[in-house]
Design a protein around this motif. Structure first.
Motif, PDB file in Angstrom:
ATOM      1  N   PRO A   1      -3.565  20.068  12.920  1.00  0.00           N
ATOM      2  CA  PRO A   1      -3.364  20.980  14.019  1.00  0.00           C
ATOM      3  C   PRO A   1      -3.415  19.589  15.349  1.00  0.00           C
ATOM      4  CG  PRO A   1      -5.140  22.060  12.698  1.00  0.00           C
ATOM      5  CD  PRO A   1      -4.405  20.057  12.037  1.00  0.00           C
ATOM      6  N   GLY A   2      -3.734  18.455  14.919  1.00  0.00           N
ATOM      7  CA  GLY A   2      -4.125  17.391  16.600  1.00  0.00           C
ATOM      8  C   GLY A   2      -2.965  16.340  15.872  1.00  0.00           C
ATOM      9  N   HIS A   3      -3.694  14.602  16.471  1.00  0.00           N
ATOM     10  CA  HIS A   3      -2.742  14.305  15.272  1.00  0.00           C
ATOM     11  C   HIS A   3      -3.125  13.851  13.936  1.00  0.00           C
ATOM     12  CE1 HIS A   3      -2.608  13.389  19.858  1.00  0.00           C
ATOM     13  NE2 HIS A   3      -3.743  13.510  20.519  1.00  0.00           N
ATOM     14  N   PRO A   4      -1.751  12.715  13.783  1.00  0.00           N
ATOM     15  CA  PRO A   4      -1.841  12.862  12.565  1.00  0.00           C
ATOM     16  C   PRO A   4      -3.070  11.700  11.643  1.00  0.00           C
ATOM     17  CG  PRO A   4      -0.232  11.223  13.200  1.00  0.00           C
ATOM     18  CD  PRO A   4      -0.299  11.983  14.284  1.00  0.00           C
ATOM     19  N   MET A   5      -2.973  11.803  10.904  1.00  0.00           N
ATOM     20  CA  MET A   5      -4.319  10.368   9.450  1.00  0.00           C
ATOM     21  C   MET A   5      -2.955   9.375   9.032  1.00  0.00           C
ATOM     22  SD  MET A   5      -7.384  12.007  10.726  1.00  0.00           S
ATOM     23  CE  MET A   5      -8.372  13.850   9.934  1.00  0.00           C
ATOM     24  N   VAL A   6      -3.487   8.839   9.001  1.00  0.00           N
ATOM     25  CA  VAL A   6      -2.558   7.880   8.332  1.00  0.00           C
ATOM     26  C   VAL A   6      -3.704   7.240   6.547  1.00  0.00           C
ATOM     27  CG1 VAL A   6      -1.829   5.012   7.525  1.00  0.00           C
ATOM     28  CG2 VAL A   6      -1.333   6.845   9.926  1.00  0.00           C
ATOM     29  N   VAL A   7      -2.891   8.205   5.341  1.00  0.00           N
ATOM     30  CA  VAL A   7      -4.381   7.662   4.610  1.00  0.00           C
ATOM     31  C   VAL A   7      -2.728   6.788   3.228  1.00  0.00           C
ATOM     32  CG1 VAL A   7      -4.695   8.620   2.039  1.00  0.00           C
ATOM     33  CG2 VAL A   7      -4.701   9.698   5.382  1.00  0.00           C
ATOM     34  N   GLY A   8      -4.058   5.830   3.029  1.00  0.00           N
ATOM     35  CA  GLY A   8      -2.642   5.194   1.977  1.00  0.00           C
ATOM     36  C   GLY A   8      -3.498   4.175   0.804  1.00  0.00           C
ATOM     37  N   HIS A   9      -3.340   4.143  -0.809  1.00  0.00           N
ATOM     38  CA  HIS A   9      -3.912   3.424  -1.618  1.00  0.00           C
ATOM     39  C   HIS A   9      -3.229   2.746  -2.071  1.00  0.00           C
ATOM     40  CE1 HIS A   9      -5.786   7.483  -1.237  1.00  0.00           C
ATOM     41  NE2 HIS A   9      -5.148   7.805  -1.197  1.00  0.00           N
ATOM     42  N   VAL A  10      -4.213   1.853  -2.521  1.00  0.00           N
ATOM     43  CA  VAL A  10      -3.468   0.150  -3.447  1.00  0.00           C
ATOM     44  C   VAL A  10      -4.990   0.284  -5.003  1.00  0.00           C
ATOM     45  CG1 VAL A  10      -5.184  -1.303  -2.130  1.00  0.00           C
ATOM     46  CG2 VAL A  10      -2.415  -1.457  -2.952  1.00  0.00           C
ATOM     47  N   GLY A  11      -4.176  -0.456  -5.881  1.00  0.00           N
ATOM     48  CA  GLY A  11      -4.739  -0.524  -7.436  1.00  0.00           C
ATOM     49  C   GLY A  11      -4.890   0.284  -8.239  1.00  0.00           C
ATOM     50  N   ASP A  12      -4.413   0.295  -9.022  1.00  0.00           N
ATOM     51  CA  ASP A  12      -4.202   2.034 -10.328  1.00  0.00           C
ATOM     52  C   ASP A  12      -5.635   1.493 -11.458  1.00  0.00           C
ATOM     53  OD1 ASP A  12      -2.244  -0.247 -11.505  1.00  0.00           O
ATOM     54  OD2 ASP A  12      -1.394   1.041 -11.497  1.00  0.00           O
ATOM     55  N   ASP A  13      -6.041  -0.046 -11.447  1.00  0.00           N
ATOM     56  CA  ASP A  13      -7.414  -0.614 -12.652  1.00  0.00           C
ATOM     57  C   ASP A  13      -8.462   0.864 -11.891  1.00  0.00           C
ATOM     58  OD1 ASP A  13      -9.608  -1.486 -14.495  1.00  0.00           O
ATOM     59  OD2 ASP A  13      -8.576  -3.492 -13.833  1.00  0.00           O
ATOM     60  N   THR A  14      -8.386   1.800 -12.817  1.00  0.00           N
ATOM     61  CA  THR A  14     -10.335   2.675 -12.929  1.00  0.00           C
ATOM     62  C   THR A  14     -11.440   2.330 -13.375  1.00  0.00           C
ATOM     63  OG1 THR A  14      -9.990   3.680 -14.929  1.00  0.00           O
ATOM     64  CG2 THR A  14      -8.558   4.864 -13.538  1.00  0.00           C
ATOM     65  N   ALA A  15     -11.048   0.697 -13.850  1.00  0.00           N
ATOM     66  CA  ALA A  15     -12.795  -0.053 -13.831  1.00  0.00           C
ATOM     67  C   ALA A  15     -13.059  -0.868 -12.128  1.00  0.00           C
ATOM     68  CB  ALA A  15     -12.673  -1.184 -15.121  1.00  0.00           C
TER      69      ALA A  15
ATOM     70  N   PRO B   1      -8.489  -7.666  -4.629  1.00  0.00           N
ATOM     71  CA  PRO B   1      -9.049  -7.260  -5.277  1.00  0.00           C
ATOM     72  C   PRO B   1     -10.240  -6.594  -5.655  1.00  0.00           C
ATOM     73  CG  PRO B   1     -10.029  -8.323  -3.277  1.00  0.00           C
ATOM     74  CD  PRO B   1      -8.189  -7.473  -3.114  1.00  0.00           C
ATOM     75  N   CYS B   2      -9.486  -5.613  -5.678  1.00  0.00           N
ATOM     76  CA  CYS B   2     -10.639  -4.153  -6.132  1.00  0.00           C
ATOM     77  C   CYS B   2      -9.166  -2.781  -5.555  1.00  0.00           C
ATOM     78  CB  CYS B   2     -11.862  -3.796  -5.071  1.00  0.00           C
ATOM     79  SG  CYS B   2     -11.646  -3.396  -3.549  1.00  0.00           S
ATOM     80  N   ARG B   3      -9.388  -1.447  -5.737  1.00  0.00           N
ATOM     81  CA  ARG B   3      -8.827  -0.350  -4.970  1.00  0.00           C
ATOM     82  C   ARG B   3      -9.238  -0.016  -4.016  1.00  0.00           C
ATOM     83  NH1 ARG B   3     -10.661   4.010  -9.270  1.00  0.00           N
ATOM     84  NH2 ARG B   3     -11.897   3.665  -9.224  1.00  0.00           N
ATOM     85  N   ILE B   4      -8.337  -0.181  -2.990  1.00  0.00           N
ATOM     86  CA  ILE B   4      -8.838   0.427  -2.132  1.00  0.00           C
ATOM     87  C   ILE B   4      -7.862   1.890  -1.602  1.00  0.00           C
ATOM     88  CG2 ILE B   4      -8.700  -0.831   0.777  1.00  0.00           C
ATOM     89  CD1 ILE B   4      -8.625  -3.158  -0.121  1.00  0.00           C
ATOM     90  N   THR B   5      -8.988   2.491  -0.062  1.00  0.00           N
ATOM     91  CA  THR B   5      -8.179   3.243   0.598  1.00  0.00           C
ATOM     92  C   THR B   5      -8.545   3.437   1.557  1.00  0.00           C
ATOM     93  OG1 THR B   5      -8.500   5.401  -1.857  1.00  0.00           O
ATOM     94  CG2 THR B   5      -8.418   6.125   0.493  1.00  0.00           C
TER      95      THR B   5
ATOM     96  N   VAL C   1       1.430  -1.489  -0.188  1.00  0.00           N
ATOM     97  CA  VAL C   1       0.282   0.050  -0.068  1.00  0.00           C
ATOM     98  C   VAL C   1       0.384   1.136   0.303  1.00  0.00           C
ATOM     99  CG1 VAL C   1      -1.893   1.299   1.117  1.00  0.00           C
ATOM    100  CG2 VAL C   1      -1.800  -1.210   1.046  1.00  0.00           C
ATOM    101  N   ASP C   2       0.608   2.063  -1.019  1.00  0.00           N
ATOM    102  CA  ASP C   2       1.124   3.332  -0.939  1.00  0.00           C
ATOM    103  C   ASP C   2       0.999   4.024   0.698  1.00  0.00           C
ATOM    104  OD1 ASP C   2       2.463   6.343  -0.922  1.00  0.00           O
ATOM    105  OD2 ASP C   2       1.487   6.054  -3.215  1.00  0.00           O
ATOM    106  N   ALA C   3       1.105   4.392   1.220  1.00  0.00           N
ATOM    107  CA  ALA C   3       0.650   4.692   2.691  1.00  0.00           C
ATOM    108  C   ALA C   3       2.061   5.384   3.369  1.00  0.00           C
ATOM    109  CB  ALA C   3       0.686   3.458   3.618  1.00  0.00           C
TER     110      ALA C   3
END
Length: 467
Positions: A72-86, A155-159, A64-66
């Motif tokens: 301003p407070g505690h951090p978020m964690v954001v990640g993405h995986v998958g590039d099949d737009t369909a 199996p799919c795109r996930i954020t 995962v590209d995380a």
């Protein structure tokens, strides 16, 4: 909903990998639980950062590209995986922060030294954050890990979207979601912060009540008065307040604020049938807290009243002398805190104005009222017409002995509403906690069954949504 042959064939080895990897998955969860990420206490700021960093590394380990996103407070964690737009695109939300552990002396063991213990229904994971929300969050990550291990991809795109302030009011959440709306927008959001119905039936929460809070203070004389000198002749703000409160409900348990029920729809027949099939034990529900008779709207079941009907409740009253002994005083002021749980179709801001107008109409001469608002959030109602809901319900039913049901929630989970308001996307709330998990309390636990079958459930859900 049954999977097609290809999807079923892809799922089978993933479930086998989850079973084989259970010990290692549990060890990873215990490592995360050892980080005391208490968001509300500034003393644990570095620990919250450590928890976020741990999650980033763990997501990166499965491709995962995380990254950490500062707030301003505690951090978020954001990640993405998958590039099949369909391919379908889902967002998974969880929170890595935990509640404070006080009172510490009521814990049987140190809260951040988690362990596997024997429970009445099998082994449990004991420690702060086991159920709320680290254990629940990790069920999804472990399902993704198994997919990646078996197939080399997901199996799919996930954020992935994890926050660190859920237990302290989420002050950074709405600004972050607003600023990053395009990045976060997906086909549907998945939230794992709820529970099985009555600790055994898998459930998708589709209704969350909103909340409106009002504090009213009625004032009369310029100072407290001696009841012997002024009693009978002077207005008593407590008596006025009591009359106002008593007038908020009629003899049928309905709320009398003008326009209160405008826009409310009756429960759809299919959802009503599912709720009926749950065989909810109303007597036990009330009996557990020393009660026997439902006190809300006449003709409504207890489940309807706590899941799909609005309420008006008095949460506190102050006025006059309340200390030990007795003081014969007519108070100058009397106050009450009143909350409204709201359902779909109700506008909290319109109801606030209607309530205030209604209270003012009941004031006698020589009395004034002051209002102080305490939040106004609408209810969230998810559309089960979205095919993803029925696909997920079928997947859960395949994993658990009981057929999964759509249920309501009497409380409020703001994040679900934010996904709708800010990102215009529905959310499915699927969780595997149990009623006795003691979240927010000493000796919090998460059943090993919940962790194991929860992970398997998410694997099935991902297969169903991807198919």
């Amino acid at each position: 909903m049954s999977l097609n042959a290809d999807a079923a064939a892809a799922l089978a080895p993933v479930l086998e990998r989850i079973d084989a990897d259970l010990d290692a998955a549990t060890a990873r969860l215990l490592t995360l639980m050892r980080i005391p990420s208490i968001s509300t206490d500034p003393a644990y700021k570095s620990d919250c950062l450590s928890a976020a960093q741990w999650l980033v590394r763990d997501l990166q380990s499965i491709g995962v590209d995380a990254e950490i996103r500062t707030t301003p407070g505690h951090p978020m964690v954001v990640g993405h995986v998958g590039d099949d737009t369909a391919a379908p695109h889902v967002l998974f939300y969880g929170h890595y922060d935990v509640q404070p552990v006080d009172p510490l002396d009521l814990w049987d063991n140190p809260p951040f030294e988690p362990a596997i213990e024997d429970g009445p229904d099998g082994p449990v994971i004991r420690g702060r954050g086991s159920s709320d929300d680290k254990g629940q969050l990790m069920t999804f990550i472990e399902a993704c890990r198994a997919w990646k291990s078996v197939h080399g991809t997901l199996p799919c795109r996930i954020t992935f979207f994890f926050e660190g302030e859920e237990e302290s009011g989420s002050p950074s959440l709405v600004p972050f979601m607003t600023d990053n709306a395009e990045e976060l927008k997906s086909d549907i959001a998945l939230i794992c912060d709820t529970a099985l119905f009555q600790s055994k039936t898998p459930a998708i929460t589709t209704m969350l009540r909103g909340l409106l809070g009002e504090e009213i203070t009625i004032s009369g004389p310029t100072k407290d008065l001696h009841s012997g000198f002024f009693g009978g002749a002077a207005i008593n703000p407590i008596r006025v307040l009591a009359k106002v409160i008593a007038a908020l409900h009629d003899d049928q348990g309905r709320i009398t604020v003008p326009g209160f029920y405008d826009g409310i729809q009756e429960l759809p027949d299919d959802i009503a049938a599912q709720w009926q099939a749950l065989s909810f034990d109303e007597k036990a529900f009330l009996g557990d807290v020393g009660l026997s008779t439902p006190a809300g709207e006449v003709g409504r079941t207890a489940l309807e009243m706590v899941w799909s009907r609005p309420t008006c409740e008095v949460n506190g009253i102050t006025g006059g002398y309340t200390g030990d002994g007795f003081k014969t005083v007519l108070p100058a002021r009397a106050s009450a805190k009143i909350s409204f749980r709201l359902v779909g179709g109700q506008d909290p801001h319109k109801l606030r104005e209607s309530f205030r107008t209604y209270v003012k109409s009941m004031l006698p001469p020589d009395c004034d009222v002051e209002f102080r608002g305490h939040g106004a959030s609408p209810a969230s109602v998810m559309s089960t017409q979205n095919p993803a809901f029925e696909a997920a319900r079928g997947a859960l039913s395949d994993e658990w002995p009981d057929t999964a049901a759509y249920i309501g929630c009497g409380g409020s989970i703001p994040i679900a509403g934010y996904f709708k308001q800010i990102l215009d996307m529905d959310a499915m709330l699927i969780g595997f906690g149990k009623d006795d998990d003691q979240i927010h309390s000493p000796n919090e636990k998460y059943d090993m069954e919940s962790f194991h079958k929860g992970t398997r459930s998410w694997a099935r859900v991902l297969a169903a949504l991807s198919a």
